[in-house]
Design a protein around this motif. Structure first.
Motif: not given
Length: 626
Positions: A110-116, A267-273
């Motif tokens: 899954x995508x960016x989140x605090x948990x990830x 502030x950032x949206x860029x995916x962590x993969x």
């Protein structure tokens, strides 16, 4: 906002940026090859990786916010630095209890989140490799071909998802049948709840196990595995080591050390993969004890509005995005003074990556900046890729040349090999502690990726901003593999032609694909900027992309733009242009999530449209000057 004359934004002063001045040394070889090296060495960093900075910030900025993310109701939820450190230790102990380690990695679907963020950092702290995968592989794909390719390269010891319902189809794959699943929401029987990991008792034995695992990390150990598909759609596994991460941290200590003086805000949206979001941007936040807001927006219709909303509330210290997002934000900044004041208030500089920034977009944003705060904001960028850990060259100074990627950063070497044609272009290659060691499970591909001196072949072209002074930086000159020949044998520099077209037709098109292989003139397929096209005439105000793509008013406007740029030669002049309503497809590999359009794949997938471009009597909705 008042409207400025076009040239006012080119003379206003720049907001000062505190980058150190670095000039390269230049080795000139007899065959015309240049080797550029930074004149300074990178500083030493004691931490093994970014996660090693967390204990210090937990002590110094314990109650300040480390991560923020909007919840289902749109309110910001957050995690403090003290809570982050506690959760990192607790989750790290839980992962060790589950038997994860260097040979037993964790795959994240899954995508960016605090948990990830907590999970990535916890695994990184104790030497467990993580492999973040594009969520599109698990949610949009019909046959899961790319996901299966990833799982074949990196068989997981555990899998993480934010919501098990969203990934139900992917989790049912045979390849994952016996794999433990960690889920945050909608936990199914036999799955491990995220709250259970957080509830793990940090006994003295577990604390000791975490400390022992952290101390045992070697620079050659794998920290993160990222995937790049290139033009084939087949995943290539790029293992990034702790030594690679440490090289990035050393670069940051040199280039951005001043960020430690006060708490930065991002502030950032860029995916962590991807390397830019998942190594550089999140790593920067951790290294400098920032407050990192996870942006739930994207540079896409219907989602960019979320980024705009977030930017009205968050004034970032640095703001980095992809050119397609900047193109949309330019229009928003021109009509939204609240957004402009918030974005320009505290920002030290802007960054972009993934593609080249059109000159028109840069100028429009600078006009808005001058109108709002009376000064321009430096746009910085560099050239790198996943295989170089997201670092390589960087331009940290104000430059009139949009596309100046600077020179090699400390610790990185750049080799420039002259390209045929005598036009001053070079193929660029890189070497340094930031460069990966080789692809997973593909020794032949690894061998082809490096030359006999160990320089990695990026496949990109550059030219010197000033041929007499390499210290003035390099200009990005497109992807070497994207160039092609016209029927008369003339080479077409696709990247340069694409940028010229975007500037020529601005703001009516958002991106374009250059066509002409085995033809005697250039043409292009392009996507309309719906908002800009609607402003051409009142009767267009409610039309969708499909109607706008064929409307005579829009076609006439584009034809007028094309007609004004004749005389540049067959290899630079677009003779025909067709707008497309169907956006580029992520699942078909036409576009990366960072917004970069794969020219070759898109031309192949839309070959039927190219045939229409080159018809003897093209349709009326094709703008043409020939």
């Amino acid at each position: 906002m008042t409207t400025l004359m076009a040239d006012e934004s080119t003379v206003a002063p720049y907001r000062p940026v505190r980058f150190p001045e670095r000039r390269p040394t230049v080795e000139r070889r007899a065959d015309g090859t240049l080797v550029l090296r930074s004149s300074s060495l990178p500083p030493d960093v004691a931490q093994k990786s970014f996660a090693g900075f967390i204990p210090e910030w937990a002590e110094r900025r314990g109650d300040s916010l480390a991560f923020c993310q909007r919840d289902e109701n749109g309110a910001w939820r957050s995690l403090s630095w003290r809570a982050l450190w506690l959760q990192v230790q607790t989750v790290a102990a839980s992962l060790l209890d589950m038997g994860l380690g260097q040979k037993r990695p964790l795959v994240l679907l899954s995508g960016n989140s605090i948990e990830q963020a907590v999970l990535l950092l916890a695994a990184e702290y104790v030497g467990i490799p993580t492999a973040p995968v594009s969520p599109a592989y698990s949610t949009l794909s019909k046959n899961f071909a790319r996901l299966k390719g990833v799982l074949e390269l990196v068989p997981p010891a555990a899998v993480y998802v934010q919501d098990s319902t969203q990934f139900e189809r992917a989790l049912a794959l045979t390849e994952l049948a016996a794999t433990p699943v960690i889920a945050v929401r909608n936990i199914q029987p036999q799955q491990r709840a995220w709250t259970d990991l957080l509830a793990t008792d940090l006994t003295p034995a577990r604390i000791a196990a975490v400390a022992t695992a952290h101390a045992a990390i070697r620079e050659s150990d794998t920290a993160r595995i990222l995937f790049t598909s290139g033009s084939t759609g087949t995943p290539k596994g790029v293992p990034l080591s702790y030594g690679n991460f440490k090289a990035v941290a050393s670069y940051y200590a040199d280039n951005l050390g001043w960020l430690s003086e006060s708490q930065p805000v991002f502030l950032d949206w860029l995916p962590w993969h991807h390397g830019l979001g998942g190594v550089l941007n999140i790593g920067r936040s951790i290294q400098f004890g920032a407050t990192h807001h996870i942006d739930d927006g994207r540079p896409l219709p219907g989602m960019i509005e979320r980024t705009v909303r977030n930017l009205r509330e968050v004034s970032p210290t640095i703001f980095t995005s992809v050119p397609s997002a900047w193109a949309v934000l330019a229009g928003e900044l021109e009509r939204d003074p609240v957004l402009a004041r918030s974005l320009f208030a505290n920002v030290q500089y802007f960054g972009y990556g993934g593609a080249s920034l059109p000159t028109d977009v840069s100028r429009r944003i600078q006009r808005a900046a001058v109108d709002t705060v009376g000064e321009r904001i430096v746009f910085s960028t560099g050239l790198a890729c996943t295989e170089t850990s997201g670092m390589g060259t960087y331009c940290g100074w104000a430059s009139a040349d949009v596309g100046n990627i600077g020179g090699p950063v400390p610790g990185s070497e750049v080799k420039l090999l002259p390209l045929a044609g005598g036009d001053g272009r070079y193929e660029i290659r890189m070497r340094g502690a930031n460069v990966f060691a080789g692809y997973i499970g593909n020794p032949a591909l690894t061998a082809a990726a490096f030359d006999d001196e160990g320089f990695f072949r990026l496949g990109d072209a550059v030219r010197l901003a000033n041929p007499d002074d390499p210290g003035q930086g390099l200009l990005f000159a497109g992807r070497v593999v994207e160039d092609f020949k016209l029927m008369n044998g003339t080479w077409v520099q696709t990247g340069a032609v694409r940028l010229d077209l975007l500037d020529l037709c601005a703001p009516l098109i958002s991106d374009a694909v250059i066509c002409g292989h085995d033809h005697d003139f250039l043409a292009a397929l392009a996507w309309p900027n719906v908002a800009a096209c609607r402003r051409l005439a009142p009767e267009l105000a409610e039309l969708d992309a499909a109607a706008l793509a064929e409307h005579p008013v829009v076609v006439a406007a584009l034809r007028e733009r094309l007609a004004g740029n004749q005389g540049g030669g067959a290899s630079r002049t677009i003779e025909r242009l067709m707008l497309m309503a169907e956006p580029p497809s992520i699942d078909a590999n036409e576009i990366a999530e960072k917004g970069y359009v794969n020219q070759a794949v898109t031309r192949a997938r839309r070959a039927h449209l190219i045939e229409q471009l080159y018809c003897t009597e093209p349709a009326a909705h094709i703008a043409r000057v020939r």
